[in-house]
Design a protein around this motif. Sequence first.
Motif, PDB file in Angstrom:
ATOM      1  N   ASP A 160      57.651  59.598 146.728  1.00  0.00           N
ATOM      2  CA  ASP A 160      59.097  59.447 146.572  1.00  0.00           C
ATOM      3  C   ASP A 160      59.471  58.860 145.218  1.00  0.00           C
ATOM      4  N   HIS A 161      58.992  59.494 144.176  1.00  0.00           N
ATOM      5  CA  HIS A 161      59.306  59.036 142.823  1.00  0.00           C
ATOM      6  C   HIS A 161      60.502  59.824 142.291  1.00  0.00           C
ATOM      7  N   THR A 162      61.514  59.125 141.849  1.00  0.00           N
ATOM      8  CA  THR A 162      62.702  59.787 141.324  1.00  0.00           C
ATOM      9  C   THR A 162      62.523  60.044 139.831  1.00  0.00           C
ATOM     10  N   ALA A 163      62.454  61.313 139.485  1.00  0.00           N
ATOM     11  CA  ALA A 163      62.290  61.654 138.074  1.00  0.00           C
ATOM     12  C   ALA A 163      63.627  61.607 137.355  1.00  0.00           C
ATOM     13  N   ALA A 164      64.682  61.971 138.062  1.00  0.00           N
ATOM     14  CA  ALA A 164      66.003  61.940 137.444  1.00  0.00           C
ATOM     15  C   ALA A 164      67.026  61.834 138.547  1.00  0.00           C
ATOM     16  N   ALA A 165      68.108  61.162 138.248  1.00  0.00           N
ATOM     17  CA  ALA A 165      69.180  61.039 139.228  1.00  0.00           C
ATOM     18  C   ALA A 165      70.513  61.171 138.513  1.00  0.00           C
ATOM     19  N   VAL A 166      71.337  62.076 139.018  1.00  0.00           N
ATOM     20  CA  VAL A 166      72.695  62.212 138.497  1.00  0.00           C
ATOM     21  C   VAL A 166      73.613  62.013 139.693  1.00  0.00           C
ATOM     22  N   GLY A 167      74.269  60.867 139.739  1.00  0.00           N
ATOM     23  CA  GLY A 167      75.087  60.565 140.905  1.00  0.00           C
ATOM     24  C   GLY A 167      74.206  60.493 142.134  1.00  0.00           C
ATOM     25  N   ARG A 168      74.538  61.284 143.160  1.00  0.00           N
ATOM     26  CA  ARG A 168      73.728  61.258 144.375  1.00  0.00           C
ATOM     27  C   ARG A 168      72.611  62.286 144.355  1.00  0.00           C
ATOM     28  N   LEU A 169      72.618  63.104 143.320  1.00  0.00           N
ATOM     29  CA  LEU A 169      71.600  64.146 143.217  1.00  0.00           C
ATOM     30  C   LEU A 169      70.316  63.547 142.640  1.00  0.00           C
ATOM     31  N   ARG A 170      69.218  63.708 143.377  1.00  0.00           N
ATOM     32  CA  ARG A 170      67.954  63.170 142.893  1.00  0.00           C
ATOM     33  C   ARG A 170      66.939  64.283 142.721  1.00  0.00           C
ATOM     34  N   VAL A 171      66.134  64.178 141.683  1.00  0.00           N
ATOM     35  CA  VAL A 171      65.026  65.109 141.509  1.00  0.00           C
ATOM     36  C   VAL A 171      63.740  64.335 141.691  1.00  0.00           C
ATOM     37  N   ARG A 172      62.940  64.790 142.649  1.00  0.00           N
ATOM     38  CA  ARG A 172      61.703  64.088 142.939  1.00  0.00           C
ATOM     39  C   ARG A 172      60.674  64.439 141.863  1.00  0.00           C
ATOM     40  N   GLY A 173      59.961  63.418 141.391  1.00  0.00           N
ATOM     41  CA  GLY A 173      59.054  63.630 140.276  1.00  0.00           C
ATOM     42  C   GLY A 173      57.594  63.592 140.680  1.00  0.00           C
ATOM     43  N   HIS A 174      56.778  64.133 139.800  1.00  0.00           N
ATOM     44  CA  HIS A 174      55.334  64.162 140.015  1.00  0.00           C
ATOM     45  C   HIS A 174      54.722  62.858 139.517  1.00  0.00           C
ATOM     46  N   VAL A 175      53.772  62.315 140.279  1.00  0.00           N
ATOM     47  CA  VAL A 175      53.070  61.108 139.859  1.00  0.00           C
ATOM     48  C   VAL A 175      51.667  61.509 139.420  1.00  0.00           C
ATOM     49  N   VAL A 176      51.430  61.482 138.123  1.00  0.00           N
ATOM     50  CA  VAL A 176      50.120  61.884 137.602  1.00  0.00           C
ATOM     51  C   VAL A 176      49.054  60.940 138.149  1.00  0.00           C
ATOM     52  N   ALA A 225      58.699  60.958 121.347  1.00  0.00           N
ATOM     53  CA  ALA A 225      57.808  62.065 121.688  1.00  0.00           C
ATOM     54  C   ALA A 225      57.157  61.862 123.049  1.00  0.00           C
ATOM     55  N   SER A 226      56.662  60.635 123.307  1.00  0.00           N
ATOM     56  CA  SER A 226      55.952  60.426 124.577  1.00  0.00           C
ATOM     57  C   SER A 226      56.921  60.479 125.759  1.00  0.00           C
ATOM     58  N   THR A 227      58.164  60.060 125.550  1.00  0.00           N
ATOM     59  CA  THR A 227      59.140  60.156 126.639  1.00  0.00           C
ATOM     60  C   THR A 227      59.419  61.614 126.981  1.00  0.00           C
ATOM     61  N   LEU A 228      59.535  62.447 125.952  1.00  0.00           N
ATOM     62  CA  LEU A 228      59.743  63.877 126.199  1.00  0.00           C
ATOM     63  C   LEU A 228      58.615  64.439 127.058  1.00  0.00           C
ATOM     64  N   VAL A 229      57.377  64.114 126.683  1.00  0.00           N
ATOM     65  CA  VAL A 229      56.234  64.632 127.435  1.00  0.00           C
ATOM     66  C   VAL A 229      56.237  64.093 128.863  1.00  0.00           C
ATOM     67  N   ARG A 230      56.517  62.780 128.998  1.00  0.00           N
ATOM     68  CA  ARG A 230      56.484  62.173 130.326  1.00  0.00           C
ATOM     69  C   ARG A 230      57.499  62.837 131.252  1.00  0.00           C
ATOM     70  N   LYS A 231      58.698  63.086 130.731  1.00  0.00           N
ATOM     71  CA  LYS A 231      59.723  63.731 131.551  1.00  0.00           C
ATOM     72  C   LYS A 231      59.247  65.106 132.018  1.00  0.00           C
ATOM     73  N   ILE A 232      58.630  65.842 131.115  1.00  0.00           N
ATOM     74  CA  ILE A 232      58.190  67.185 131.468  1.00  0.00           C
ATOM     75  C   ILE A 232      57.135  67.145 132.562  1.00  0.00           C
ATOM     76  N   VAL A 233      56.211  66.193 132.440  1.00  0.00           N
ATOM     77  CA  VAL A 233      55.157  66.095 133.448  1.00  0.00           C
ATOM     78  C   VAL A 233      55.742  65.690 134.795  1.00  0.00           C
ATOM     79  N   GLU A 234      56.711  64.783 134.782  1.00  0.00           N
ATOM     80  CA  GLU A 234      57.317  64.370 136.045  1.00  0.00           C
ATOM     81  C   GLU A 234      58.044  65.525 136.722  1.00  0.00           C
ATOM     82  N   PHE A 235      58.687  66.361 135.915  1.00  0.00           N
ATOM     83  CA  PHE A 235      59.448  67.461 136.502  1.00  0.00           C
ATOM     84  C   PHE A 235      58.550  68.604 136.952  1.00  0.00           C
ATOM     85  N   GLY A 236      57.532  68.913 136.157  1.00  0.00           N
ATOM     86  CA  GLY A 236      56.771  70.126 136.434  1.00  0.00           C
ATOM     87  C   GLY A 236      55.409  69.878 137.038  1.00  0.00           C
TER      88      GLY A 236
END
Lengths: 229, 453
Positions: free
Chosen positions: A160-176, B85-96
């Motif tokens: 349940d990691h939030t990668a981005a949130a705009v208002g109530r819209l949340r995008v769940r993010g990947h945890v490396v 630069a590292s923030t750009l990469v981190r965001k991409i990895v979190e999204f994709g």
Amino acid sequence: MSAPTSGAAEPRRFAPAERYAELAALGDVELGARMLAAAPTHEGRSPERLRAWARTAIAVGTEMAGDADAAGSGAEARVAESTGGLRRDEVLLAEYRRRARGGTVVLYTDALDYARTVAEAAGWAADFPREAVRAAALDHECAHRLLHGPRGRDLRRRLDHTAAAVGRLRVRGHVVGADEIAAHAYAHRRGRMRRSPLLLTAAVAATLAHAGPPAPAAPASVPSPGGPA
Amino acid sequence: MTAFAILAVMAVGVGLMLTRRLPTAFALVLLSVAIALIAGAPLTGDEGSVTGTVLQEGAPMLASTMVAILLGSWLGTLMSETGIASTLVRKIVEFGGERPSVVAVGVFAVAIMCGSITGSAPAAMLAGVVGIPAMIAVGVPPVVAAGTVLVGIAAGLPLELINWQFLSDAIGVPVSTVQHFQLRMFPIAVVGGLAYILIEMRRRGTRHTWAVRVPAGGADGGSGPEAGGGPDAEGGHGAFTRAARRRERRGDAPWYALLTPVVPIALALGLEIPIVPSLLTGLVFALVTAVRWREMASTALRSLYRSFDVAAPPIVLFIAIGMLLAAVNLPGAVEALSPVVTAISPSSPLLFVAVFAVLVPLCLYRGPMNIFGLGAGVAGVLISGGIYPPPAVLGLMASYGQVLGVSDPTSTQTVWSAQYAGVRPERSMLSTIPYTWAVAIAGLVLTVWLYLL
Ligand SMILES: [Zn+2]
């Protein structure tokens, strides 16, 4: 393929005994959190956040193993053995290559021997018998295969990691790296091991840290395992 | 006879660079003096002499390029220090994250931006320090991870202001002509890069391991004093303190600061602002958006001084290339070389593409068609001899630039990326060259279509 430093199973120096004791005193969650801290993209995260993620990943991996025990599912991938796991800046124990038409697991026997030697040097020979280390490698890669399916989505949902949130819209993010911890926990439970392979991984990392960027090993420069450094 | 002596000296020069007996810049200076002497230039004098024309006037010939390099390196250092630069990469990895191909394409996009700001190894580090291990961690095979960063910065090259200035200075065409070609080369390079990533990911699949890596301490941080960082393997007791230190150094940059890499190119293309002010505006934008007010001046100065380290190798090289250009443009050299080069240069458009497509490997391993070396001299001869119109030579060299920027196993960005990913540079070359060769051929066709028909 990067060139192996040597064919021998002990090309590197070992870490001091206190270091192993220190690691052995840590719980799995702490070991997992430290592994996450070292993973890319987690540079700015708090230890508490990483521990919470490690706890979740361990729980998911353990459950996966419980279900696999019940179902009696075996490995579906082809298994091959190879040497060349001891590399210039990496100890590669096992590898799962996933292609459209089935996958392959490669066990790097020299690296597995090396890990086993580290376990002996640390005084954990009974915790990590040779066969158990090999089985852990197979189970680890089996977990990676399972995590490609619904299990991976389950892990992502529970982290349940939030990668981005705009208002109530949340995008769940990947945890490396969370999948890596789940795979360790899976192997721990599947192999009925006394200690988690997380500890073994941390110990191997400690030997690399101790030896520094590994120099091409001259046999004479290798001190006896466990000796003072 | 003079021509063959010059060609023989050039061959010796290539040999010296290839066998690494001499750094490229030093070899080029010696080569310039030797060519000038063979061409009958006097040692001293105002007109066409070795000391006056080749050394004195040649050294600052690419001065505009050097200033652009320094500013680009400064901006790159700032993007690394402020975490842009590292923030750009981190965001991409979190999204994709769970789709390795998506992560790779995202890092490719970041690498394009980095490649449009600065060149070679600093650009690769900007995108790759976090990008390469992150790609490997989500399952991208290491050789593809390295290749992704390389095709990315090469695809950014047509948009790089430094590169516009260099090609303009070295080939002697206005910056607008360079823009005209490079803006058409850009989509070709992007398509080639995407093809590389998607096809190779499909072919090789994904890869997950049980592995312990020695963190590449010497490669971390891109450049500068702490780049030689000690051998502290991760996963140890210091992991958290190190992470905290790094967070201090480059925490998450705010989202609007992430627009920094597109500022210079937007100004240069959109508002037709010249190169130096475009880069300066990018610098100010990064400082204002990503650095606290009180630290602005000190951060600016520190990153500027650090960027001299990054900029030193290309600036030294460009001093030497200026001398080489001055030497091959001496009347004696032009007179001697023109007939020979005219005789062997393909004249019909079809042959132009065919011959230069076959000669692509000559730009690898510091070969004679490497524009950042002897290739600059070859370009000079092709133009001064009136064999092709200057824009066609520009197209030829820019097309070759796509190959050597990615695949040359002796170029610093290839060496750094491959080793950081844990593969040999030669493997990286074999993996990328089918794609970069195709991009180069497409560039040659474009050249013919634009300038030779
Ligand atoms: Zn794993």
